[in-house]
Design an enzyme around this catalytic site. Sequence first.
Site, PDB file in Angstrom:
ATOM      1  N   GLY A 191       0.878  -1.164   0.000  1.00  0.00           N
ATOM      2  CA  GLY A 191       0.000   0.000   0.000  1.00  0.00           C
ATOM      3  C   GLY A 191       0.908   1.204   0.000  1.00  0.00           C
ATOM      4  N   CYS A 192       0.366   2.323  -0.407  1.00  0.00           N
ATOM      5  CA  CYS A 192       1.177   3.531  -0.452  1.00  0.00           C
ATOM      6  C   CYS A 192       1.459   3.998   0.984  1.00  0.00           C
ATOM      7  CB  CYS A 192       0.397   4.577  -1.218  1.00  0.00           C
ATOM      8  SG  CYS A 192       1.360   5.942  -1.789  1.00  0.00           S
ATOM      9  N   GLN A 193       0.493   3.795   1.853  1.00  0.00           N
ATOM     10  CA  GLN A 193       0.569   4.333   3.212  1.00  0.00           C
ATOM     11  C   GLN A 193       1.086   3.317   4.231  1.00  0.00           C
ATOM     12  OE1 GLN A 193      -0.103   7.399   4.320  1.00  0.00           O
ATOM     13  NE2 GLN A 193      -0.978   8.324   2.503  1.00  0.00           N
TER      14      GLN A 193
END
Lengths: 139, 412
Positions: free
Chosen positions: A50-52
């Site tokens: 995930g990006c986060q």
Amino acid sequence: MSINQIQDEIIDEFSLFSDWMEKYEYIIDLGKHLPLIDEQYKDEEHLIKGCQSRVWLHAGLEGDKVVFTADSDAVITKGIIALLVRVLSNQPAEEVAQSELYFIDKIGLKEHLSPTRSNGLVSMVKQMKLYGLALHAKS
Amino acid sequence: MAVTAQKGFDIEKLRSDFPLLQTNMNGKPIAFLDSAASSQKPNSVLQAMDTYYREKHANVHRGVYQLSQEATAAYENARELVKGFINAPSAREVIFVRGCTEAINLVAATFGRRFLMAGDEVLISAMEHHSNIVPWQMACENKGATLKVIPVNEKGELVMDEFDRLLTSKVKIVAVTHVSNTLGTINPVREIIEKAHAKDIPVLVDGAQAIPHMQVDVQELDADFYAFSGHKMFGPTGIGVLYGKEEWLNALPPYQGGGEMIETVTFEKTTYNELPHKFEAGTPDIAGTVGLGAAIEYIGSVGYPAIHAHEAELLDYATRRLQEVEGIRFIGTAREKASVISFLVGGIHPYDLGTILDKLGIAVRTGHHCTQPLMDQFCIPGTVRASFAFYNNKTDIDRLVDGVKRAVEMLR
């Protein structure tokens, strides 16, 4: 218990919280205390990017039931993972594949399962169902 | 030392110009601390665009009728405003694009096509946004050229000795950011340009994070290319600017083909229009340029000296107050900094901190900020980033500090 029975049970539990603080404290607590995945599976192969935040997911078959273990580097993500695992783990593969996860919306955590959040959870749910499908075909 | 805000700078009056700052997030008045990602818009920008669509819209450079001429005048007036804003020698050197990303892609693609050859090098820095890395990587891959990287020290500053060493005759272009979006570092672009020019190497400056905070004079910098976005400088999304020196823009081939950018078209051969139209294929974002023009006028009415003084005060205040948080670690402590603070607290994941702050009505950015190589260098998954614009006040910062303390209590 079936997938939907567990979902309803979680919805009941969350109805006791009076505000977001209590709810998040509970999720954080779940995230902090549950040992979720065998360290050997925290590798590239089991990583959902995930990006986060990052999520690791492992699925195995015990009899006709799928057993999920998972983890995340972010504790709130991990807390939500704990709920997802509670709902979908130890369930027949076919039912995992066909499950509809309505509890997330009902307990007011829908935002965490939004694709724009980019925390790995959307891909994780998709992956869990795919495992269900694949393991059902195999069993 | 804290810099005192200029006389006549009325922060509460300025805030009232921004409708979004009057709204709530998660039931609480919003503390908007993510202007480095995108800034909010003043009423004058919204009104200019609304009026344009309601009263002046037609396609530009096409019709002989009055309305089309008025639309063209509005569009070209915006170009004149940009020219004055960055002190470009000529409006022909101001190309309207979708944003800073497109501006860099335009230069990387066309410069690469015309000037890069196998064995050449493109020099960027370790603190670049992905949008000033990937286009150059693509250009290098196409031609068998190599991307070289100026390293960053532990404070988040460019290692200039290394820059000197890397600036060899193999380098065909240097592309660096003016201000780092993640660290806030203000880079010595004037010095970089001077040194590159001494070796006849052109320089592109990514100005996306500089333009909301400081007066940019492209002639004073002597930049060959300067790119920025409208939406980070209180203008609309979807519009940006590529400034390029005329001799360079003339030397580059067109980027996209279509209407507007042509002089004559036959099936055998097309000849291209003059600058700036050569790089503006298709119907442009006319309303966007009108909004951008209004944003430039708005910035002018506040004034960069006042903006700078207020933001310096906010940065100083926030840095001091955040130090109250036990276990806080600042990522990016350069001597020259814009109003951006990246931090981590103990082992707490930025996503967790950002999630709790969101619930408290505080908008910050979390994650790698599109600078993954930089995060790798600091061995962190990302940071929490609070970025300030001139419309932020001390209450925003007090809420951030209190919010972080509360989140840390919950997460520890």
